[in-house]
Write an enzyme that holds these catalytic residues in place. Structure first.
Site, PDB file in Angstrom:
ATOM      1  N   HIS A  45       0.760  -1.076   0.047  1.00 27.13           N
ATOM      2  CA  HIS A  45      -0.069  -0.033  -0.002  1.00 27.13           C
ATOM      3  C   HIS A  45       0.947   1.358   0.021  1.00 27.13           C
ATOM      4  O   HIS A  45       0.646   2.241   0.513  1.00 27.13           O
ATOM      5  CB  HIS A  45      -0.922  -0.096   0.988  1.00 27.13           C
ATOM      6  CG  HIS A  45      -1.961  -0.904   1.047  1.00 27.13           C
ATOM      7  ND1 HIS A  45      -3.249  -0.882   0.290  1.00 27.13           N
ATOM      8  CD2 HIS A  45      -2.082  -2.353   1.475  1.00 27.13           C
ATOM      9  CE1 HIS A  45      -3.945  -1.801   0.198  1.00 27.13           C
ATOM     10  NE2 HIS A  45      -3.398  -2.938   0.849  1.00 27.13           N
ATOM     11  N   THR A  46       2.130   1.060  -0.655  1.00 27.79           N
ATOM     12  CA  THR A  46       2.892   2.200  -0.639  1.00 27.79           C
ATOM     13  C   THR A  46       2.956   2.619  -2.145  1.00 27.79           C
ATOM     14  O   THR A  46       3.315   4.033  -2.346  1.00 27.79           O
ATOM     15  CB  THR A  46       4.311   1.947  -0.316  1.00 27.79           C
ATOM     16  OG1 THR A  46       4.672   0.727  -0.987  1.00 27.79           O
ATOM     17  CG2 THR A  46       4.553   1.724   1.098  1.00 27.79           C
ATOM     18  N   GLY A  62      -4.847 -12.973  -5.019  1.00 18.79           N
ATOM     19  CA  GLY A  62      -3.918 -11.706  -4.805  1.00 18.79           C
ATOM     20  C   GLY A  62      -2.641 -11.939  -5.327  1.00 18.79           C
ATOM     21  O   GLY A  62      -1.603 -11.252  -4.817  1.00 18.79           O
ATOM     22  N   ASP A  75       1.980  -4.003  -9.188  1.00 21.76           N
ATOM     23  CA  ASP A  75       1.734  -5.472  -9.704  1.00 21.76           C
ATOM     24  C   ASP A  75       2.291  -5.488 -11.360  1.00 21.76           C
ATOM     25  O   ASP A  75       2.892  -6.451 -11.596  1.00 21.76           O
ATOM     26  CB  ASP A  75       0.315  -5.693  -9.652  1.00 21.76           C
ATOM     27  CG  ASP A  75      -0.346  -5.884  -8.494  1.00 21.76           C
ATOM     28  OD1 ASP A  75       0.565  -5.699  -7.411  1.00 21.76           O
ATOM     29  OD2 ASP A  75      -1.402  -5.489  -8.313  1.00 21.76           O
ATOM     30  N   SER A 100      -5.039 -10.426 -12.530  1.00 19.26           N
ATOM     31  CA  SER A 100      -5.621  -9.356 -13.334  1.00 19.26           C
ATOM     32  C   SER A 100      -4.404  -8.597 -14.199  1.00 19.26           C
ATOM     33  O   SER A 100      -4.363  -8.289 -15.365  1.00 19.26           O
ATOM     34  CB  SER A 100      -6.290  -8.459 -12.630  1.00 19.26           C
ATOM     35  OG  SER A 100      -5.604  -7.979 -11.383  1.00 19.26           O
ATOM     36  N   GLU A 129      -6.708  -1.057 -15.656  1.00 16.10           N
ATOM     37  CA  GLU A 129      -7.688  -1.354 -14.560  1.00 16.10           C
ATOM     38  C   GLU A 129      -8.098  -0.477 -13.933  1.00 16.10           C
ATOM     39  O   GLU A 129      -9.285  -0.253 -13.346  1.00 16.10           O
ATOM     40  CB  GLU A 129      -6.448  -1.890 -13.390  1.00 16.10           C
ATOM     41  CG  GLU A 129      -6.303  -3.345 -13.996  1.00 16.10           C
ATOM     42  CD  GLU A 129      -5.932  -4.128 -12.650  1.00 16.10           C
ATOM     43  OE1 GLU A 129      -6.570  -4.385 -11.682  1.00 16.10           O
ATOM     44  OE2 GLU A 129      -4.826  -4.942 -12.873  1.00 16.10           O
TER      45      GLU A 129
HETATM   46  C1  GLA Z   1      -2.938  -4.534  -4.884  1.00 13.75           C
HETATM   47  C2  GLA Z   1      -2.766  -3.149  -5.746  1.00 13.75           C
HETATM   48  C3  GLA Z   1      -1.506  -2.671  -5.902  1.00 13.75           C
HETATM   49  C4  GLA Z   1      -0.935  -2.448  -4.773  1.00 13.75           C
HETATM   50  C5  GLA Z   1      -1.039  -3.508  -3.345  1.00 13.75           C
HETATM   51  C6  GLA Z   1      -0.879  -3.005  -2.119  1.00 13.75           C
HETATM   52  O1  GLA Z   1      -2.201  -5.615  -5.463  1.00 13.75           O
HETATM   53  O2  GLA Z   1      -3.069  -3.797  -7.155  1.00 13.75           O
HETATM   54  O3  GLA Z   1      -1.356  -1.478  -6.858  1.00 13.75           O
HETATM   55  O4  GLA Z   1      -1.550  -1.222  -3.937  1.00 13.75           O
HETATM   56  O5  GLA Z   1      -2.480  -3.866  -3.605  1.00 13.75           O
HETATM   57  O6  GLA Z   1       0.522  -2.922  -1.955  1.00 13.75           O
END
Ligand code: GLA
Length: 380
Positions: free
Chosen positions: A32-33, A121, A169, A125, A157
């Protein structure tokens, strides 16, 4: 002839003109950075999504996938967000963004297969968007650089699917290298290739797919992102990246009391943990990364509040069985845990996680070890 080529022929009655593989990813640290212009440190997984493709002259797109049995078909003409059924959104979005940005592409037949565990996760995608962009631009002769593919896929996205993700990602699956970790500066988009030789240090990276149902993921993700943007406005910075560790306390005091302070504390301390991890990797001190992973988990659990019971159970069980560090990886609300373990403890950690899940009445998790693998590539 590969299986996918044979399956393409069977599905569409003609030969594929090209094939691409795009891996899944796990993030070692830096969660979440990315949408705060901060730092992340992902690796690509050995699991990948493959796409076989051929051009069509009529501007239509036909999609087949082994993971989503329902076929889709649409025209490139008049493609707008919301115009295709949900299952086709990522691929349609990838083609839409190419058209939006002036790439000369035409119709396509596309067949997708994947070994990336879906819904865990691990960035299926992002892999799907990137693979579609690579196939379309590769066949129509207008290939963007890998970092540019990542940016286009993120835009697909954000603006077509409506998921306000950052760029971690997509960068991971496009730019990662075998045996290395990708150090990503999400502000400048500069990347570093960092040593991550697990075997040389007798270590393994355990991945626990908790299989916890990922509920409310997009809404809660957007809410977290919104809090960070709100904090940035109050603090007068373009992104939380600009709050450095020493000024954290002062920044927190300027924010209204409540969860927003905890969200900011996570982002600022997490950026710092990424930088510390990179220093340790460069110094060949991989074992010492363990406590940073665990600290990241605690911060994501308590301050960012994106963990769930299955995830915490996997972290605690692997730590109590001797893991050097463990944390949730990815966006959260379910998904996977990673644990850094001595290779001779892999079995003990796996068993401990399985036993803890059984004891808590959770469904059986999937546990595997992962080596840092190569990013996207053309197969044929
Ligand atoms: C998902 C989002 C990424 C990132 C992570 C958390 O995977 O697609 O962009 O924000 O959560 O680090």
């Amino acid at each position: 002839m590969s299986d996918l080529a044979a399956q393409f022929r069977e599905a569409f009655g003609r030969s594929a003109e090209g094939m691409w593989a795009v891996p899944g990813r796990i993030n070692l640290i830096g969660e979440h950075t990315d949408y705060n212009d901060g730092f992340a440190l992902p690796i690509a997984l050995p699991h990948s999504l493959t796409v076989a493709a051929a051009r069509r002259g009529d501007g239509r797109v036909r999609l087949r996938s082994h993971q989503f049995p329902e076929p889709h078909e649409f025209s490139l003409d008049g493609l707008v967000p919301g115009s295709v059924p949900e299952g086709a959104g990522y691929q349609a979005g990838a083609l839409w963004v190419l058209l939006e940005e002036g790439h000369e592409i035409g119709g396509l037949d596309l067949l997708v297969d994947s070994t990336i565990p879906a819904g865990s996760g691990l960035s299926t995608s992002a892999a799907l968007c990137c693979a579609t962009i690579l196939a379309a631009t590769g066949l129509y002769g207008d290939e963007p650089a890998p970092a540019q593919v990542a940016r286009l896929a993120q835009r697909a996205e954000n603006d077509f699917v409506g998921m306000p993700c950052g760029i971690m990602d997509q960068s991971a699956v496009m730019l990662a290298e075998e045996g290395r970790a990708l150090f990503l500066d999400c502000r400048s988009l500069a990347t570093g290739s960092e040593p991550f030789d697990l075997a040389a240090q007798g270590l393994s990276l355990l991945v626990v797919d908790t299989k916890a149902p990922r509920r409310l993921v997009e809404g809660a993700y957007a809410e977290r992102r919104g809090s960070c943007e709100e904090a940035g406005r109050v603090l007068g910075v373009a992104a939380l990246r600009e709050i450095a560790g020493p000024s954290l306390q002062e920044a927190l005091e300027r924010l209204p009391e409540g969860p927003i302070r905890a969200r900011v504390r996570h982002v600022v301390t997490e950026n710092d943990r990424v930088l510390q991890t990179v220093e340790l990797l460069r110094a060949g001190r991989l074992r010492e990364v363990g406590p940073l992973l665990t600290a990241s988990h605690v911060s994501l659990r308590d301050d960012y509040e994106v963990s769930v019971a299955e995830v915490d159970t996997a972290v605690e069980a692997s730590l109590s069985a001797g893991a050097l560090g463990a944390r949730i990886t990815g966006g959260g609300f379910g998904g996977c845990v990673i644990a850094l373990v001595d290779s001779d403890r892999v079995e003990a950690c796996t068993e401990a996680v399985r036993a803890a899940f059984a004891e808590r009445g959770f469904g059986a998790p999937e546990v595997f070890t992962a080596l840092p693998s190569a990013g996207a590539r053309r197969l044929h």
